[in-house]
Scaffold this motif. Sequence first.
Motif, PDB file in Angstrom:
ATOM      1  N   ASP A 111       0.725  -1.268   0.132  1.00 36.97           N
ATOM      2  CA  ASP A 111      -0.100   0.178   0.026  1.00 36.97           C
ATOM      3  C   ASP A 111       0.854   1.231   0.026  1.00 36.97           C
ATOM      4  OD1 ASP A 111      -2.176  -1.693   0.064  1.00 36.97           O
ATOM      5  OD2 ASP A 111      -2.280  -1.455   2.287  1.00 36.97           O
ATOM      6  N   VAL A 112       2.150   1.215   0.383  1.00 35.29           N
ATOM      7  CA  VAL A 112       3.021   2.437   0.695  1.00 35.29           C
ATOM      8  C   VAL A 112       4.086   2.544  -0.659  1.00 35.29           C
ATOM      9  CG1 VAL A 112       4.569   3.507   2.250  1.00 35.29           C
ATOM     10  CG2 VAL A 112       2.824   1.898   2.993  1.00 35.29           C
ATOM     11  N   LEU A 113       4.120   3.725  -1.305  1.00 33.67           N
ATOM     12  CA  LEU A 113       5.139   3.960  -2.093  1.00 33.67           C
ATOM     13  C   LEU A 113       6.017   4.602  -1.252  1.00 33.67           C
ATOM     14  CD1 LEU A 113       5.955   4.312  -5.066  1.00 33.67           C
ATOM     15  CD2 LEU A 113       4.748   6.707  -4.912  1.00 33.67           C
ATOM     16  N   TRP A 114       7.414   4.118  -1.162  1.00 39.21           N
ATOM     17  CA  TRP A 114       8.448   4.716  -0.574  1.00 39.21           C
ATOM     18  C   TRP A 114       9.607   4.675  -1.709  1.00 39.21           C
ATOM     19  CZ3 TRP A 114       9.336   5.319   4.767  1.00 39.21           C
ATOM     20  CH2 TRP A 114      10.867   5.666   5.344  1.00 39.21           C
ATOM     21  N   GLU A 115       9.976   5.870  -2.037  1.00 37.15           N
ATOM     22  CA  GLU A 115      11.018   6.071  -3.133  1.00 37.15           C
ATOM     23  C   GLU A 115      11.979   7.003  -2.426  1.00 37.15           C
ATOM     24  OE1 GLU A 115       8.605   7.990  -6.047  1.00 37.15           O
ATOM     25  OE2 GLU A 115       8.390   5.940  -7.113  1.00 37.15           O
ATOM     26  N   ARG A 116      13.325   6.327  -2.467  1.00 34.73           N
ATOM     27  CA  ARG A 116      14.654   7.222  -2.273  1.00 34.73           C
ATOM     28  C   ARG A 116      15.268   7.616  -3.498  1.00 34.73           C
ATOM     29  NH1 ARG A 116      18.265   6.984   2.439  1.00 34.73           N
ATOM     30  NH2 ARG A 116      16.898   5.765   3.403  1.00 34.73           N
ATOM     31  N   ASN A 117      15.394   9.013  -3.726  1.00 34.15           N
ATOM     32  CA  ASN A 117      15.914   9.451  -4.682  1.00 34.15           C
ATOM     33  C   ASN A 117      17.062  10.313  -4.480  1.00 34.15           C
ATOM     34  OD1 ASN A 117      16.834  10.633  -7.222  1.00 34.15           O
ATOM     35  ND2 ASN A 117      14.907  11.657  -7.725  1.00 34.15           N
ATOM     36  N   ARG A 118      18.495   9.382  -4.540  1.00 38.11           N
ATOM     37  CA  ARG A 118      19.718   9.908  -4.258  1.00 38.11           C
ATOM     38  C   ARG A 118      20.237  10.627  -5.432  1.00 38.11           C
ATOM     39  NH1 ARG A 118      19.488   4.462  -2.701  1.00 38.11           N
ATOM     40  NH2 ARG A 118      19.800   4.056  -0.366  1.00 38.11           N
ATOM     41  N   ASP A 119      19.769  10.730  -6.492  1.00 41.30           N
ATOM     42  CA  ASP A 119      20.359  11.359  -7.792  1.00 41.30           C
ATOM     43  C   ASP A 119      19.975  12.915  -7.432  1.00 41.30           C
ATOM     44  OD1 ASP A 119      21.744   9.170  -8.552  1.00 41.30           O
ATOM     45  OD2 ASP A 119      19.958   8.537  -9.823  1.00 41.30           O
ATOM     46  N   SER A 128       4.169   7.768   0.083  1.00 41.70           N
ATOM     47  CA  SER A 128       2.713   8.236  -0.424  1.00 41.70           C
ATOM     48  C   SER A 128       1.867   6.915   0.018  1.00 41.70           C
ATOM     49  CB  SER A 128       2.677   8.651  -1.759  1.00 41.70           C
ATOM     50  OG  SER A 128       1.458   8.652  -2.303  1.00 41.70           O
ATOM     51  N   PHE A 129       0.560   7.214   0.561  1.00 41.17           N
ATOM     52  CA  PHE A 129      -0.314   5.835   0.733  1.00 41.17           C
ATOM     53  C   PHE A 129      -1.591   6.777   0.980  1.00 41.17           C
ATOM     54  CE2 PHE A 129       2.038   6.324   4.816  1.00 41.17           C
ATOM     55  CZ  PHE A 129       0.771   6.865   5.669  1.00 41.17           C
ATOM     56  N   GLU A 130      -2.510   5.728   0.733  1.00 45.03           N
ATOM     57  CA  GLU A 130      -3.888   6.396   1.167  1.00 45.03           C
ATOM     58  C   GLU A 130      -4.624   5.401   2.237  1.00 45.03           C
ATOM     59  OE1 GLU A 130      -6.272   6.334  -2.457  1.00 45.03           O
ATOM     60  OE2 GLU A 130      -5.388   8.497  -3.064  1.00 45.03           O
ATOM     61  N   TYR A 131      -5.526   5.645   2.985  1.00 47.28           N
ATOM     62  CA  TYR A 131      -6.012   4.726   3.825  1.00 47.28           C
ATOM     63  C   TYR A 131      -7.550   5.192   4.105  1.00 47.28           C
ATOM     64  CZ  TYR A 131      -5.195   8.062   7.790  1.00 47.28           C
ATOM     65  OH  TYR A 131      -5.192   9.333   8.463  1.00 47.28           O
ATOM     66  N   PRO A 132      -8.568   4.361   4.059  1.00 46.68           N
ATOM     67  CA  PRO A 132     -10.038   4.673   4.283  1.00 46.68           C
ATOM     68  C   PRO A 132     -10.262   4.664   5.827  1.00 46.68           C
ATOM     69  CG  PRO A 132      -9.750   2.114   3.737  1.00 46.68           C
ATOM     70  CD  PRO A 132      -8.432   3.029   3.918  1.00 46.68           C
ATOM     71  N   ARG A 133     -11.271   5.491   6.043  1.00 52.08           N
ATOM     72  CA  ARG A 133     -11.611   5.719   7.541  1.00 52.08           C
ATOM     73  C   ARG A 133     -13.155   5.942   7.396  1.00 52.08           C
ATOM     74  NH1 ARG A 133      -9.820   8.131  12.389  1.00 52.08           N
ATOM     75  NH2 ARG A 133     -11.304   7.462  13.975  1.00 52.08           N
ATOM     76  N   THR A 134     -13.845   4.886   8.341  1.00 55.91           N
ATOM     77  CA  THR A 134     -15.418   5.406   8.527  1.00 55.91           C
ATOM     78  C   THR A 134     -15.562   6.330   9.784  1.00 55.91           C
ATOM     79  OG1 THR A 134     -15.582   2.963   7.727  1.00 55.91           O
ATOM     80  CG2 THR A 134     -17.503   4.187   8.876  1.00 55.91           C
ATOM     81  N   ILE A 135     -16.211   7.057   9.565  1.00 64.63           N
ATOM     82  CA  ILE A 135     -16.600   8.344  10.431  1.00 64.63           C
ATOM     83  C   ILE A 135     -18.039   8.190  10.854  1.00 64.63           C
ATOM     84  CG2 ILE A 135     -16.777  10.636  11.050  1.00 64.63           C
ATOM     85  CD1 ILE A 135     -14.779  11.395   8.751  1.00 64.63           C
ATOM     86  N   ASP A 136     -18.362   7.699  12.149  1.00 61.18           N
ATOM     87  CA  ASP A 136     -19.630   7.475  12.672  1.00 61.18           C
ATOM     88  C   ASP A 136     -20.369   8.666  13.045  1.00 61.18           C
ATOM     89  OD1 ASP A 136     -19.601   4.557  12.344  1.00 61.18           O
ATOM     90  OD2 ASP A 136     -18.524   4.390  14.028  1.00 61.18           O
ATOM     91  N   LEU A 137     -21.619   8.933  12.618  1.00 63.72           N
ATOM     92  CA  LEU A 137     -22.192  10.163  12.832  1.00 63.72           C
ATOM     93  C   LEU A 137     -23.252   9.685  14.105  1.00 63.72           C
ATOM     94  CD1 LEU A 137     -23.099  11.645   9.317  1.00 63.72           C
ATOM     95  CD2 LEU A 137     -20.963  12.255  10.966  1.00 63.72           C
ATOM     96  N   PRO A 138     -22.801  10.158  15.238  1.00 63.00           N
ATOM     97  CA  PRO A 138     -23.929   9.816  16.362  1.00 63.00           C
ATOM     98  C   PRO A 138     -25.306  10.452  16.394  1.00 63.00           C
ATOM     99  CG  PRO A 138     -21.827  10.675  17.276  1.00 63.00           C
ATOM    100  CD  PRO A 138     -21.682  10.738  15.987  1.00 63.00           C
ATOM    101  N   TRP A 139     -26.311   9.755  16.792  1.00 62.96           N
ATOM    102  CA  TRP A 139     -27.610  10.329  16.912  1.00 62.96           C
ATOM    103  C   TRP A 139     -28.309  10.460  15.495  1.00 62.96           C
ATOM    104  CZ3 TRP A 139     -24.511  14.296  19.961  1.00 62.96           C
ATOM    105  CH2 TRP A 139     -24.435  13.785  21.094  1.00 62.96           C
ATOM    106  N   LEU A 140     -27.476  10.342  14.230  1.00 64.61           N
ATOM    107  CA  LEU A 140     -27.947  10.291  13.072  1.00 64.61           C
ATOM    108  C   LEU A 140     -28.055   8.908  12.464  1.00 64.61           C
ATOM    109  CD1 LEU A 140     -26.274  13.394  11.598  1.00 64.61           C
ATOM    110  CD2 LEU A 140     -28.562  13.262  12.464  1.00 64.61           C
ATOM    111  N   ASP A 141     -27.509   7.859  13.327  1.00 63.68           N
ATOM    112  CA  ASP A 141     -27.241   6.621  12.596  1.00 63.68           C
ATOM    113  C   ASP A 141     -26.869   6.557  11.276  1.00 63.68           C
ATOM    114  OD1 ASP A 141     -28.302   5.450  15.145  1.00 63.68           O
ATOM    115  OD2 ASP A 141     -30.389   5.614  14.247  1.00 63.68           O
ATOM    116  N   ARG A 142     -25.791   7.128  10.810  1.00 65.08           N
ATOM    117  CA  ARG A 142     -25.142   7.055   9.759  1.00 65.08           C
ATOM    118  C   ARG A 142     -23.839   7.110   9.921  1.00 65.08           C
ATOM    119  NH1 ARG A 142     -26.560  11.780   5.911  1.00 65.08           N
ATOM    120  NH2 ARG A 142     -25.473  10.665   4.396  1.00 65.08           N
TER     121      ARG A 142
END
Length: 165
Positions: A111-119, A128-142
Amino acid sequence: MSTGNGTPRLAATRCRRERLERGAASWVTMLLLLGLAAAAYAAVVFVPPAVLQYEVKQVVRDYGNQAVKNPDDEALLQGMIQKIGTLQQEPGVDAAGKRIWIPVVSLRREDVLWERNRDATPPTLHVSFEYPRTIDLPWLDRSLERVFRVDLTMDIARPDWGPPR
């Protein structure tokens, strides 16, 4: 002074003032309280994911700083993934029904792009990477599904502090 319909204006303002002195709220007060409640709700819901995103970026910057002196990219990458996994965990259940702690940000090597550029001048490290996250909305049941992105390019040149004294 009259309001045009024969009732004095002074009596109307005195009545309004007396009503407010008794504890009745005006529409402005109610609007301000509603706005304050909405801001508090938004803070409770959206600040923790933003703080976690900040902490994840700080871990990436820390390992970028370690890359200045440590050329072992694989060890740095594995350490970074492990550290990010320990930042925040939530309770869960495994396949056997046992209670376990599950990392909120779960990354794999792929999942992770790790590039070392010595030149490059100066040498750089791009993570660089992305990760999903679920955010719960209390009292709205969403819940909301958001994808957080980390994309940092860091200078990994050894600093030159000049000649020793």
